[in-house]
Design a protein around this motif. Structure first.
Motif, PDB file in Angstrom:
ATOM      1  N   LEU A 258       0.868  -1.170   0.000  1.00 61.86           N
ATOM      2  CA  LEU A 258       0.000   0.000   0.000  1.00 61.86           C
ATOM      3  C   LEU A 258       0.910   1.227   0.000  1.00 61.86           C
ATOM      4  N   HIS A 259       0.968   1.905  -1.141  1.00 64.53           N
ATOM      5  CA  HIS A 259       1.892   3.013  -1.340  1.00 64.53           C
ATOM      6  C   HIS A 259       1.297   4.333  -0.850  1.00 64.53           C
ATOM      7  N   PRO A 260       2.162   5.304  -0.486  1.00 69.80           N
ATOM      8  CA  PRO A 260       1.667   6.636  -0.142  1.00 69.80           C
ATOM      9  C   PRO A 260       0.789   7.180  -1.262  1.00 69.80           C
ATOM     10  N   SER A 261      -0.313   7.773  -0.909  1.00 70.45           N
ATOM     11  CA  SER A 261      -1.366   8.332  -1.763  1.00 70.45           C
ATOM     12  C   SER A 261      -2.340   7.262  -2.255  1.00 70.45           C
ATOM     13  N   ASP A 262      -2.045   5.969  -2.040  1.00 71.15           N
ATOM     14  CA  ASP A 262      -2.962   4.902  -2.431  1.00 71.15           C
ATOM     15  C   ASP A 262      -4.164   4.853  -1.502  1.00 71.15           C
ATOM     16  N   SER A 263      -5.290   4.441  -2.052  1.00 76.38           N
ATOM     17  CA  SER A 263      -6.481   4.120  -1.273  1.00 76.38           C
ATOM     18  C   SER A 263      -6.752   2.641  -1.436  1.00 76.38           C
ATOM     19  N   ALA A 264      -7.271   2.011  -0.385  1.00 77.07           N
ATOM     20  CA  ALA A 264      -7.548   0.578  -0.466  1.00 77.07           C
ATOM     21  C   ALA A 264      -8.579   0.175   0.571  1.00 77.07           C
ATOM     22  N   GLU A 265      -9.261  -0.922   0.274  1.00 79.83           N
ATOM     23  CA  GLU A 265     -10.142  -1.569   1.238  1.00 79.83           C
ATOM     24  C   GLU A 265      -9.267  -2.478   2.096  1.00 79.83           C
TER      25      GLU A 265
END
Length: 91
Positions: free
Chosen positions: A51-58
């Motif tokens: 999960l990278h910086p600026s990423d969004s995820a469930e």
């Protein structure tokens, strides 16, 4: 367990420079509802391996402590993801 959509901050916002593993159960930040809310200890147990910086995820959080009241974690509530005193993401 609590399912949520999160976003990690970029370094300029106080976030990470490298990705976080949201699937291993090793990342254990705190969540906070509102600026004066209690720190809620959680562990990320399901989500992207990177999960990278600026990423969004469930993702899925495990609630870590029986002695903490987690009832403020409700559908629709905004929260900060904290490491110590620093906000590194939100959900």
């Amino acid at each position: 367990m609590v399912d949520a959509r999160i976003r990690l901050f970029v370094p300029e916002q106080g976030g990470w420079r490298s990705p976080v593993d949201a699937s291993s159960g090793l990342y254990a930040p705190h969540l906070r509802i509102g600026p004066n809310g209690e720190y809620l200890g959680v562990r990320l147990v399901q989500g992207p391996a990177e999960l990278h910086p600026s990423d969004s995820a469930e993702v899925t959080f495990e609630l870590m402590y029986d002695s903490i009241e987690y009832s403020t974690l409700r559908v629709g509530n905004h929260f900060e993801i904290l490491e110590g005193l620093h906000a590194v993401g939100e959900g």
